[in-house]
Write a protein that holds these residues in place. Structure first.
Motif, PDB file in Angstrom:
ATOM      1  N   PRO A 229       0.736  -1.160   0.121  1.00  0.00           N
ATOM      2  CA  PRO A 229       0.083  -0.146   0.067  1.00  0.00           C
ATOM      3  C   PRO A 229       0.807   1.312   0.184  1.00  0.00           C
ATOM      4  N   GLY A 230       0.634   2.290  -1.030  1.00  0.00           N
ATOM      5  CA  GLY A 230       1.304   3.536  -0.886  1.00  0.00           C
ATOM      6  C   GLY A 230       2.374   3.553  -1.816  1.00  0.00           C
ATOM      7  N   GLU A 231       3.031   2.305  -2.179  1.00  0.00           N
ATOM      8  CA  GLU A 231       4.182   1.965  -2.771  1.00  0.00           C
ATOM      9  C   GLU A 231       4.187   2.442  -4.318  1.00  0.00           C
ATOM     10  N   LEU A 232       5.247   3.075  -4.762  1.00  0.00           N
ATOM     11  CA  LEU A 232       5.764   3.401  -6.053  1.00  0.00           C
ATOM     12  C   LEU A 232       6.503   2.376  -6.446  1.00  0.00           C
ATOM     13  N   HIS A 233       6.092   1.460  -7.682  1.00  0.00           N
ATOM     14  CA  HIS A 233       6.998   0.407  -7.877  1.00  0.00           C
ATOM     15  C   HIS A 233       6.961   0.319  -9.312  1.00  0.00           C
ATOM     16  N   CYS A 234       8.307  -0.176  -9.929  1.00  0.00           N
ATOM     17  CA  CYS A 234       8.626  -0.141 -11.364  1.00  0.00           C
ATOM     18  C   CYS A 234       8.836  -1.551 -11.677  1.00  0.00           C
ATOM     19  N   ILE A 235       8.336  -2.117 -12.836  1.00  0.00           N
ATOM     20  CA  ILE A 235       8.638  -3.227 -13.209  1.00  0.00           C
ATOM     21  C   ILE A 235       9.269  -3.058 -14.649  1.00  0.00           C
ATOM     22  N   ILE A 236      10.717  -3.558 -14.924  1.00  0.00           N
ATOM     23  CA  ILE A 236      11.256  -3.501 -16.033  1.00  0.00           C
ATOM     24  C   ILE A 236      11.728  -4.971 -16.495  1.00  0.00           C
ATOM     25  N   GLY A 237      12.068  -5.016 -17.772  1.00  0.00           N
ATOM     26  CA  GLY A 237      12.588  -6.314 -18.313  1.00  0.00           C
ATOM     27  C   GLY A 237      12.555  -6.252 -19.748  1.00  0.00           C
ATOM     28  N   PRO A 238      13.315  -7.328 -20.387  1.00  0.00           N
ATOM     29  CA  PRO A 238      13.318  -7.500 -21.716  1.00  0.00           C
ATOM     30  C   PRO A 238      11.807  -7.578 -22.399  1.00  0.00           C
ATOM     31  N   ASN A 239      11.656  -7.363 -23.699  1.00  0.00           N
ATOM     32  CA  ASN A 239      10.364  -7.742 -24.294  1.00  0.00           C
ATOM     33  C   ASN A 239      10.173  -9.063 -24.435  1.00  0.00           C
ATOM     34  N   GLY A 240       9.031  -9.256 -23.855  1.00  0.00           N
ATOM     35  CA  GLY A 240       8.486 -10.586 -23.931  1.00  0.00           C
ATOM     36  C   GLY A 240       8.680 -11.206 -22.520  1.00  0.00           C
ATOM     37  N   ALA A 241       9.224 -10.476 -21.420  1.00  0.00           N
ATOM     38  CA  ALA A 241       9.468 -11.045 -20.201  1.00  0.00           C
ATOM     39  C   ALA A 241       8.311 -11.331 -19.370  1.00  0.00           C
ATOM     40  N   GLY A 242       6.955 -10.638 -19.907  1.00  0.00           N
ATOM     41  CA  GLY A 242       5.939 -10.964 -19.051  1.00  0.00           C
ATOM     42  C   GLY A 242       5.085  -9.967 -18.377  1.00  0.00           C
ATOM     43  N   LYS A 243       5.675  -8.623 -18.631  1.00  0.00           N
ATOM     44  CA  LYS A 243       5.335  -7.418 -18.040  1.00  0.00           C
ATOM     45  C   LYS A 243       3.770  -7.110 -18.123  1.00  0.00           C
ATOM     46  N   SER A 244       3.485  -6.856 -19.407  1.00  0.00           N
ATOM     47  CA  SER A 244       2.170  -6.517 -19.741  1.00  0.00           C
ATOM     48  C   SER A 244       1.246  -7.596 -19.578  1.00  0.00           C
ATOM     49  N   THR A 245       1.697  -8.720 -19.767  1.00  0.00           N
ATOM     50  CA  THR A 245       0.715  -9.891 -19.354  1.00  0.00           C
ATOM     51  C   THR A 245       0.307 -10.017 -17.881  1.00  0.00           C
ATOM     52  N   LEU A 246       1.348  -9.671 -17.103  1.00  0.00           N
ATOM     53  CA  LEU A 246       1.082  -9.604 -15.707  1.00  0.00           C
ATOM     54  C   LEU A 246      -0.057  -8.595 -15.211  1.00  0.00           C
ATOM     55  N   PHE A 247      -0.105  -7.447 -15.871  1.00  0.00           N
ATOM     56  CA  PHE A 247      -0.804  -6.244 -15.784  1.00  0.00           C
ATOM     57  C   PHE A 247      -2.257  -6.713 -16.184  1.00  0.00           C
ATOM     58  N   LYS A 248      -2.638  -7.640 -17.249  1.00  0.00           N
ATOM     59  CA  LYS A 248      -3.660  -7.964 -17.664  1.00  0.00           C
ATOM     60  C   LYS A 248      -4.231  -9.068 -16.881  1.00  0.00           C
ATOM     61  N   LEU A 249      -3.372  -9.633 -16.226  1.00  0.00           N
ATOM     62  CA  LEU A 249      -3.830 -10.950 -15.344  1.00  0.00           C
ATOM     63  C   LEU A 249      -4.348 -10.200 -14.091  1.00  0.00           C
ATOM     64  N   VAL A 250      -3.614  -9.080 -13.759  1.00  0.00           N
ATOM     65  CA  VAL A 250      -4.053  -8.463 -12.359  1.00  0.00           C
ATOM     66  C   VAL A 250      -5.502  -7.839 -12.704  1.00  0.00           C
ATOM     67  N   MET A 251      -5.625  -7.118 -13.630  1.00  0.00           N
ATOM     68  CA  MET A 251      -6.871  -6.666 -14.003  1.00  0.00           C
ATOM     69  C   MET A 251      -8.059  -7.596 -14.164  1.00  0.00           C
ATOM     70  N   GLY A 252      -7.752  -8.752 -14.642  1.00  0.00           N
ATOM     71  CA  GLY A 252      -8.625  -9.818 -14.873  1.00  0.00           C
ATOM     72  C   GLY A 252      -9.056  -9.558 -16.673  1.00  0.00           C
TER      73      GLY A 252
END
Length: 242
Positions: free
Chosen positions: A34-57
């Motif tokens: 809670p209250g955090e500012l958190h960054c996610i980085i990684g190479p293309n295809g690392a699963g970053k945007s997929t993670l967001f889509k999973l969290v949002m349903g």
């Protein structure tokens, strides 16, 4: 930094997402506080945007569990998660070019405010977004960066507990990138938990927050950005290729 006894606002456990024979997320364990500012980085295809889509349903996991404020939300639909306090701003802008700035904000602001309160609320939000005085401008007349800030504002208008930002500085000038970092930090200082996916290392460096590195769908490293920059293994898989 969150302490060991803090309860995560978002937590994923052993999260997996398969697309045919490709594993985009591979047994990921990760927590946001809670209250955090958190960054996610990684190479293309690392699963970053997929993670967001999973969290949002938006996508369903192949396996694993997603918790929001300690509640298992793995089976909830996107609108149900939004009602709980999750919001996302995708890389592709979802603004209405033919409408004014105020008209773009009006509908999301109606979720929590009566119509007569909306002008004041819109003005306050635009001040936070460094867009004060643009209420009557057509969105098509704004710069690319200003349109990105408006899109962030439309997500903030529903007063989320957590805001997910997917590459918010894409296509921006260096000056706009710097301004976006100030906006994001100000919004976070106001109490909103913000999670950012980004490739622009100048932007991530400016945010100077806890940073997670994903690689092949797994958590490869997690530390302050200063520590991440000094991590030789992270340089090998990602930063050294920038």
């Amino acid at each position: 930094m969150p302490g060991e006894t803090d309860t995560p606002i978002i937590e994923v456990r052993d999260l997996v997402k398969n697309f045919g024979g490709v594993r985009a997320v591979a047994g990921l364990d990760m927590s946001i506080y809670p209250g955090e500012l958190h960054c996610i980085i990684g190479p293309n295809g690392a699963g970053k945007s997929t993670l967001f889509k999973l969290v949002m349903g938006i996508q369903r996991p192949s396996a694993g569990t997603i918790f929001y404020q300690g509640r298992n939300v793995t089976r909830l639909k996107p609108f149900e998660r939004a009602r709980l306090g999750l919001a996302i701003k995708f890389q592709a802008m979802e603004v209405y070019q033919e409408l004014t700035v105020f008209q773009n904000l009006f509908i999301p602001l109606r979720r929590h405010h009566r119509p007569k309160q909306i002008p004041e609320q819109a003005a306050h939000l635009l001040e936070q977004l460094h867009l004060a005085g643009t209420e009557e401008k057509l969105v098509s007349n704004l710069s690319h960066g200003q349109q990105q800030w408006l899109a962030i504002g439309m997500s903030m208008a529903v007063r989320p507990e957590v805001l997910l930002l997917d590459e918010p500085t894409a296509g921006m000038s260096p000056e706009e990138v710097s301004e976006t970092a100030r906006i994001v930090k100000d919004l976070n200082a106001g109490g909103t938990t913000i999670v950012v996916i980004e490739h622009d290392m100048a932007f991530i460096r400016n945010l100077d927050s806890r940073t997670s590195v994903l690689h092949y769908g797994k958590l490869f490293a997690q530390a302050s950005f200063g520590e991440i920059e000094q991590n030789e293994d992270v340089h090998r898989i990602y930063l050294g290729t920038m």
